[in-house]
Design a protein around this motif. Structure first.
Motif, PDB file in Angstrom:
ATOM      1  N   TRP A   1       0.824  -1.210   0.000  1.00 24.74           N
ATOM      2  CA  TRP A   1       0.000   0.000   0.000  1.00 24.74           C
ATOM      3  C   TRP A   1       0.859   1.261   0.000  1.00 24.74           C
ATOM      4  O   TRP A   1       0.569   2.218  -0.725  1.00 24.74           O
ATOM      5  CB  TRP A   1      -0.905  -0.006   1.219  1.00 24.74           C
ATOM      6  N   LEU A   2       1.927   1.276   0.768  1.00 23.94           N
ATOM      7  CA  LEU A   2       2.808   2.444   0.796  1.00 23.94           C
ATOM      8  C   LEU A   2       3.489   2.668  -0.554  1.00 23.94           C
ATOM      9  O   LEU A   2       3.646   3.825  -1.026  1.00 23.94           O
ATOM     10  CB  LEU A   2       3.869   2.265   1.889  1.00 23.94           C
ATOM     11  N   VAL A   3       3.894   1.592  -1.199  1.00 26.25           N
ATOM     12  CA  VAL A   3       4.502   1.728  -2.534  1.00 26.25           C
ATOM     13  C   VAL A   3       3.489   2.280  -3.512  1.00 26.25           C
ATOM     14  O   VAL A   3       3.784   3.174  -4.329  1.00 26.25           O
ATOM     15  CB  VAL A   3       5.040   0.362  -3.004  1.00 26.25           C
TER      16      VAL A   3
ATOM     17  N   VAL B   1       0.885   4.176  -2.832  1.00 28.93           N
ATOM     18  CA  VAL B   1       0.642   5.592  -2.527  1.00 28.93           C
ATOM     19  C   VAL B   1       1.802   6.453  -3.004  1.00 28.93           C
ATOM     20  O   VAL B   1       1.616   7.566  -3.540  1.00 28.93           O
ATOM     21  CB  VAL B   1       0.406   5.753  -1.014  1.00 28.93           C
ATOM     22  N   GLY B   2       3.044   5.940  -2.808  1.00 31.17           N
ATOM     23  CA  GLY B   2       4.204   6.707  -3.278  1.00 31.17           C
ATOM     24  C   GLY B   2       4.203   6.898  -4.778  1.00 31.17           C
ATOM     25  O   GLY B   2       4.511   7.991  -5.284  1.00 31.17           O
ATOM     26  N   VAL B   3       3.813   5.823  -5.469  1.00 31.05           N
ATOM     27  CA  VAL B   3       3.731   5.945  -6.934  1.00 31.05           C
ATOM     28  C   VAL B   3       2.660   6.940  -7.329  1.00 31.05           C
ATOM     29  O   VAL B   3       2.835   7.761  -8.254  1.00 31.05           O
ATOM     30  CB  VAL B   3       3.458   4.560  -7.552  1.00 31.05           C
TER      31      VAL B   3
ATOM     32  N   PHE C   1       1.524   9.603  -5.620  1.00 26.76           N
ATOM     33  CA  PHE C   1       1.829  11.003  -5.326  1.00 26.76           C
ATOM     34  C   PHE C   1       3.132  11.498  -5.942  1.00 26.76           C
ATOM     35  O   PHE C   1       3.305  12.694  -6.150  1.00 26.76           O
ATOM     36  CB  PHE C   1       1.890  11.209  -3.805  1.00 26.76           C
ATOM     37  N   LEU C   2       4.053  10.611  -6.237  1.00 27.44           N
ATOM     38  CA  LEU C   2       5.353  11.054  -6.742  1.00 27.44           C
ATOM     39  C   LEU C   2       5.493  10.918  -8.241  1.00 27.44           C
ATOM     40  O   LEU C   2       6.125  11.766  -8.895  1.00 27.44           O
ATOM     41  CB  LEU C   2       6.472  10.255  -6.055  1.00 27.44           C
ATOM     42  N   VAL C   3       4.916   9.863  -8.804  1.00 26.44           N
ATOM     43  CA  VAL C   3       5.091   9.623 -10.236  1.00 26.44           C
ATOM     44  C   VAL C   3       4.042  10.341 -11.053  1.00 26.44           C
ATOM     45  O   VAL C   3       4.349  11.012 -12.053  1.00 26.44           O
ATOM     46  CB  VAL C   3       5.066   8.118 -10.527  1.00 26.44           C
TER      47      VAL C   3
ATOM     48  N   THR D   1      -4.925  13.710   2.817  1.00 26.85           N
ATOM     49  CA  THR D   1      -3.857  12.878   2.245  1.00 26.85           C
ATOM     50  C   THR D   1      -3.320  11.891   3.284  1.00 26.85           C
ATOM     51  O   THR D   1      -3.105  10.711   2.990  1.00 26.85           O
ATOM     52  CB  THR D   1      -2.731  13.767   1.733  1.00 26.85           C
TER      53      THR D   1
ATOM     54  N   ILE E   1      -3.505   7.783   3.291  1.00 33.48           N
ATOM     55  CA  ILE E   1      -2.306   6.943   3.335  1.00 33.48           C
ATOM     56  C   ILE E   1      -2.344   5.950   4.495  1.00 33.48           C
ATOM     57  O   ILE E   1      -2.117   4.753   4.317  1.00 33.48           O
ATOM     58  CB  ILE E   1      -1.046   7.834   3.434  1.00 33.48           C
TER      59      ILE E   1
END
Length: 337
Positions: free
Chosen positions: A37-39, A41-43, A45-47, A66, A70
């Motif tokens: 789930w963290l990966v 969410v990172g994808v 918001f960041l990608v 947000t 998360i």
């Protein structure tokens, strides 16, 4: 060490091993799902590109939403993991508890069997001692009644010769039961309670005197048989504490009354003894016949005993082990209805 004890120790050791394990499959799955789930969410918001008009501005409401987006799913994942772990612990504890109960039951049954095979119950031992004393007394009485010294036989006068009109007289022997005086009520009451210990000289003396009376002897033998059979199911008269009935109720029962007026005679309240006795009456023919024979003999004794007995005599009779057996069997068979 018995099998039951081994089973209990095994269940305890299994519980300790389970409690010492820190990370289980449930925690591993929760960690993996949380990382996924963290990966994700990172994808997200960041990608992925943000909005063109407000990419550099983050207001407080959007920040809170947000964070909730998360971490709230992660919290739900771990709540589900803790619930699953608690359910597993409860299930294992239930299994260990069941194993411990089975072990205790096996240990109890094994101890009862060993005690029944190696140690004779106290009441049954007393009854066997009474039986031996009874047999010895009967042998002595029989020897006394049937043996005569040789000198007495020689000195006995010859019967006169028979004439034509006279018939020869027959010398019929008189038994010890016929020449012995009737047993006193205190002796009968003491005999029906049986001796308490091997050193109870008063009890054995009363028992020997009672065995010389034909009616008392039959009742004592019937009572002994019933008490022995009841002891096989762990039913002992010393453990019963029946409700006391007034002497006039005993007199009414001896007079033939039945129903509610004499119902207090069935004052035994021990449910286990009543249930075991009722089951034995249904399933064991020998026990049923022995019990009915005992009830008849006791009823016959009570009818003659009550005629000239005082209230104190009846109260003392009601406290004997034989009377307690009569109350128990009478209630089970419906003799007081």
């Amino acid at each position: 060490m018995t099998n039951g004890s081994k089973k209990i120790e095994t269940s305890v050791q299994a519980g300790e091993q389970t409690s010492s394990a820190h990370v289980t499959a449930i925690e591993t799955i929760a960690i993996v799902v949380s990382l996924i789930w963290l990966v994700g969410v990172g994808v997200f918001f960041l990608v992925l590109p943000g909005e063109e008009d407000g990419a550099s501005q983050v207001d407080s409401l959007r920040f809170v939403m947000t964070l909730m987006a998360i971490f709230l799913p992660i919290a739900m994942i771990w709540i589900a993991a803790m619930a699953a772990r608690s359910a597993r612990v409860v299930r294992e504890e239930s299994q260990r508890l069941q194993a411990a109960i089975d072990g205790m039951r096996q240990t109890y049954v094994a101890d009862r069997q060993a005690r029944g095979a190696g140690i004779e119950p106290t009441v049954e031992r007393k009854l066997n001692e009474i039986a031996r004393a009874t047999q010895k007394t009967e042998t002595t009485l029989a020897t006394f009644a049937t043996s005569r010294p040789a000198a007495a036989i020689k000195a006995a006068p010859k019967p006169p010769p028979a004439t034509g009109d006279d018939q020869p007289s027959l010398a019929l022997g008189t038994t010890a039961e016929e020449i012995s005086p009737p047993i006193s009520k205190p002796d009968l009451v003491r005999a029906l309670n049986f001796p308490d210990t091997e050193a109870d000289e008063v009890g054995f003396a009363a028992l020997r005197r009672a065995l010389k009376d034909r009616t008392a002897k039959q009742l004592i033998q019937a009572s002994q048989d019933v008490l022995t059979l009841l002891s096989q199911d762990g039913i002992y008269m010393d453990d019963l504490r029946p409700d006391r009935a007034r002497p006039e109720i005993w007199r009414r029962f001896a007079g033939g009354e039945r129903g509610k007026t004499v119902a207090p005679l069935g004052g035994v309240r021990d449910r286990s003894s009543l249930a075991l006795t009722a089951g034995r009456m249904r399933e064991d023919t020998i026990f049923r016949d022995t019990a009915h024979h005992f009830l008849r003999k006791y009823d016959q004794m009570l009818v003659s005993f009550e005629k000239d007995a005082s209230d104190e005599d009846i109260a003392a009779l009601a406290e004997t082990r034989t009377s307690r057996a009569f109350m128990l069997l009478g209630r089970v068979t419906g003799a007081f209805d």
